[in-house]
Write a protein that holds these residues in place. Structure first.
Motif, PDB file in Angstrom:
ATOM      1  N   LEU A 328      39.772  76.167 -22.635  1.00 52.01           N
ATOM      2  CA  LEU A 328      40.894  75.408 -22.075  1.00 52.01           C
ATOM      3  C   LEU A 328      42.143  75.712 -22.895  1.00 52.01           C
ATOM      4  N   PRO A 329      43.320  75.579 -22.285  1.00 51.64           N
ATOM      5  CA  PRO A 329      44.521  76.058 -22.958  1.00 51.64           C
ATOM      6  C   PRO A 329      44.955  75.255 -24.192  1.00 51.64           C
ATOM      7  N   GLY A 330      44.749  73.961 -24.220  1.00 48.71           N
ATOM      8  CA  GLY A 330      45.337  73.182 -25.318  1.00 48.71           C
ATOM      9  C   GLY A 330      44.521  73.252 -26.590  1.00 48.71           C
ATOM     10  N   THR A 388      37.561  63.034 -30.785  1.00 49.76           N
ATOM     11  CA  THR A 388      38.024  64.373 -30.431  1.00 49.76           C
ATOM     12  C   THR A 388      38.939  64.310 -29.213  1.00 49.76           C
ATOM     13  N   ALA A 389      40.084  64.997 -29.314  1.00 48.70           N
ATOM     14  CA  ALA A 389      41.069  64.922 -28.228  1.00 48.70           C
ATOM     15  C   ALA A 389      41.762  66.265 -28.051  1.00 48.70           C
ATOM     16  N   THR A 390      42.436  66.392 -26.916  1.00 51.09           N
ATOM     17  CA  THR A 390      43.249  67.585 -26.678  1.00 51.09           C
ATOM     18  C   THR A 390      44.626  67.150 -26.192  1.00 51.09           C
ATOM     19  N   GLY A 391      45.511  68.119 -25.986  1.00 55.58           N
ATOM     20  CA  GLY A 391      46.864  67.831 -25.529  1.00 55.58           C
ATOM     21  C   GLY A 391      47.549  69.155 -25.270  1.00 55.58           C
ATOM     22  N   GLU A 392      48.812  69.094 -24.855  1.00 58.61           N
ATOM     23  CA  GLU A 392      49.408  70.375 -24.451  1.00 58.61           C
ATOM     24  C   GLU A 392      49.813  71.238 -25.636  1.00 58.61           C
ATOM     25  N   THR A 396      51.093  66.966 -29.941  1.00 52.46           N
ATOM     26  CA  THR A 396      50.598  65.986 -28.953  1.00 52.46           C
ATOM     27  C   THR A 396      49.114  65.738 -29.132  1.00 52.46           C
ATOM     28  N   THR A 397      48.391  66.804 -29.432  1.00 54.85           N
ATOM     29  CA  THR A 397      46.935  66.668 -29.604  1.00 54.85           C
ATOM     30  C   THR A 397      46.624  65.760 -30.790  1.00 54.85           C
ATOM     31  N   ILE A 398      47.345  65.974 -31.887  1.00 58.00           N
ATOM     32  CA  ILE A 398      47.129  65.125 -33.076  1.00 58.00           C
ATOM     33  C   ILE A 398      47.438  63.673 -32.714  1.00 58.00           C
TER      34      ILE A 398
END
Ligand code: AMP
Ligand code: GLY
Length: 438
Positions: A328-330, A388-392, A396-398
């Motif tokens: 995935l891109p992020g 655990t997370a993602t973002g663009e 943003t992810t942090i």
């Protein structure tokens, strides 16, 4: 297919979670698992260090394929036992697992094959200690030969301290039997990168780079832990660094294993120090990292099962979209939430709240040390959860990861507030004008 996963930490929860999304998987078993895993797979008790007990369990549950999380079963020969019984499993044989099982083996292998690593000496006696202790300057790094659950590496600032530590280690007083031989090596300054590949013996896929945060406190202060968080971001390495790692480290390692009649199948983790003089190997792990697996698998877009099975059969699938690993891109960030006192002694049995709220924000909370007691979710280890997370992009992810962390609570919990911050610094230093960030 029926799949058996071996292990019971955050890495294994991520493996189970990812495998569960595969349309090819009908039933998942995990030994011993944890509370989070028990919500996604059937957990079974068992001695994961006994290859014959694990093979018997695989036969009993009629597993079509087995995936091993931790190193100890691999070093104990689980893959050899499964092969002897004609059971499908992914991982290195006992001989190949020596890359992690013996630091002396790993260092001699690296030296013999001209793969960059710190200069070293093997210590087997007090005479070896006396002859070598000053050789590499200070600080110097002392490593127990055998598996020591992350406690076998000491960084020593001066000669008297180093000599005493080395003598104690050889006498079995630091990590027992694992320290009867040791490696003394030159301290390498730089930044660490975890670089993991999936190999079928011939071919390999490189996973995106990750960085672990081993020290317990922010800014890499305090004692080392099993890992307080990790993030995955392509910008951890430049294209040149990545090419150099593949050409000077990964390919020579896999080629040398083949030439030794020990082709490497499974995940191989290169713990690298990025020095002014290029990447150097600090260690091999014969498995996925923990917590690196959590941000990696959260980001993997491909079905994991055909990749694992392909690697085990000696034939990694080679064409997208079914074959090559798609991501995935992020970027992704995993923040570990730990028990009060960890990495020293800690209490367990503290009730955990807020996981549903954290996950309602789009994060995934992987369980490490958790269990159910009287229907309540409670802590059962030092590292408890990996949020655990993602973002663009990385900032943003942090933010997304810490917003989810803020919803979770248990008595005495602690966590680092700077997971991924090294990555922010690198982006601003390396890509000042465009901020390439994923
Ligand atoms: P290892 O288990 O060999 O990776 O060592 C554990 C940790 O000790 C590494 O993650 C590094 O932080 C540190 N370390 C190991 N070897 C060296 C070295 N030669 N120079 C600097 N730090 C090291
Ligand atoms: N995160 C370091 C390891 O898995 O060994």
């Amino acid at each position: 297919m029926k799949i058996l996963v071996i292990g019971g930490g955050g890495r294994e929860h991520a493996l189970v979670w990812k495998l569960r999304s595969s349309p090819l998987v009908e039933q998942l078993y995990c030994v011993p698992g944890n509370a989070g895993i028990s919500q996604e797979a059937v957990c079974r008790p068992g001695d994961i260090l006994s290859p014959s007990a694990m093979a018997a369990l695989a036969e009993e549950v009629d597993a079509d394929f087995t995936v091993v999380g931790p190193e100890a079963p691999l070093v104990a020969g689980i893959v050899d036992e499964f092969h002897a019984r004609n059971l499908a499993i992914l991982g290195p044989t006992r001989a190949a697992a020596q890359l992690e099982g013996s630091k002396v083996f790993a260092k001699q292998f690296l030296r013999d094959h001209g793969i960059p690593t710190a200069e070293f000496a093997v210590l087997e006696s007090p005479e070896d200690v006396a002859a070598n202790i000053d050789r590499f300057g200070f600080p110097v790094v002392l490593k127990a030969d055998g598996l020591a659950a992350g406690k076998g590496v000491l960084i020593l600032r001066e000669a008297a301290e180093a000599r005493a530590a080395a003598e104690q280690m050889l006498a079995g007083k630091v990590v027992g039997e694992a320290g009867h031989r040791a490696v003394l090596e030159r301290f390498l300054p730089g930044e660490e990168v975890s670089f993991i590949v999936l190999s079928d013996g011939e071919r390999y896929y490189a996973l995106p780079p990750t960085q672990d945060h081993k020290a317990v406190y922010d800014d890499d202060q305090g004692p080392n832990t099993g890992g307080m968080g990790a993030y995955c971001n392509y910008a951890i390495l430049s294209d040149e660094q990545r090419s150099e790692i593949l050409a000077r480290i990964v390919e020579p390692t896999l080629e040398a294993m083949r030439r030794q009649g020990c082709p490497y199948q499974g995940f191989l983790y290169f713990g690298l120090m990025m020095t002014g003089d290029g990447p150097h190997v600090l260690e091999f792990n014969v498995r996925l990292g923990d917590p690196e697996t959590q941000p990696l698998l959260f980001r993997l877009d491909s079905d994991l099962l055909p990749l694992l099975e392909g690697a085990a059969r000696g034939r990694l699938p080679d064409s997208a979209p079914d074959g090559a690993m798609a991501w995935l891109p992020g970027p992704t960030v995993c923040v570990v939430m730990a028990s009060a006192g960890y990495p020293g002694s800690y209490a367990t049995g503290k009730e955990i709240f807020g996981i549903d709220q954290a996950e309602s924000l789009g994060a995934k909370v992987f369980h490490a040390g958790t269990k159910f007691a009287d229907g309540r979710l409670v802590t059962a280890g030092g590292r408890v959860l990996g949020v655990t997370a993602t973002g663009e992009d990385l900032p943003t992810t942090i933010d997304n990861a810490y917003a989810a962390v803020a919803r979770v609570r248990f008595e005495g919990m602690h966590y680092r507030r700077d997971i991924g911050v090294k990555g922010l610094r690198r982006i601003s230093a390396a890509f000042p004008e465009q901020g390439r960030s994923s």
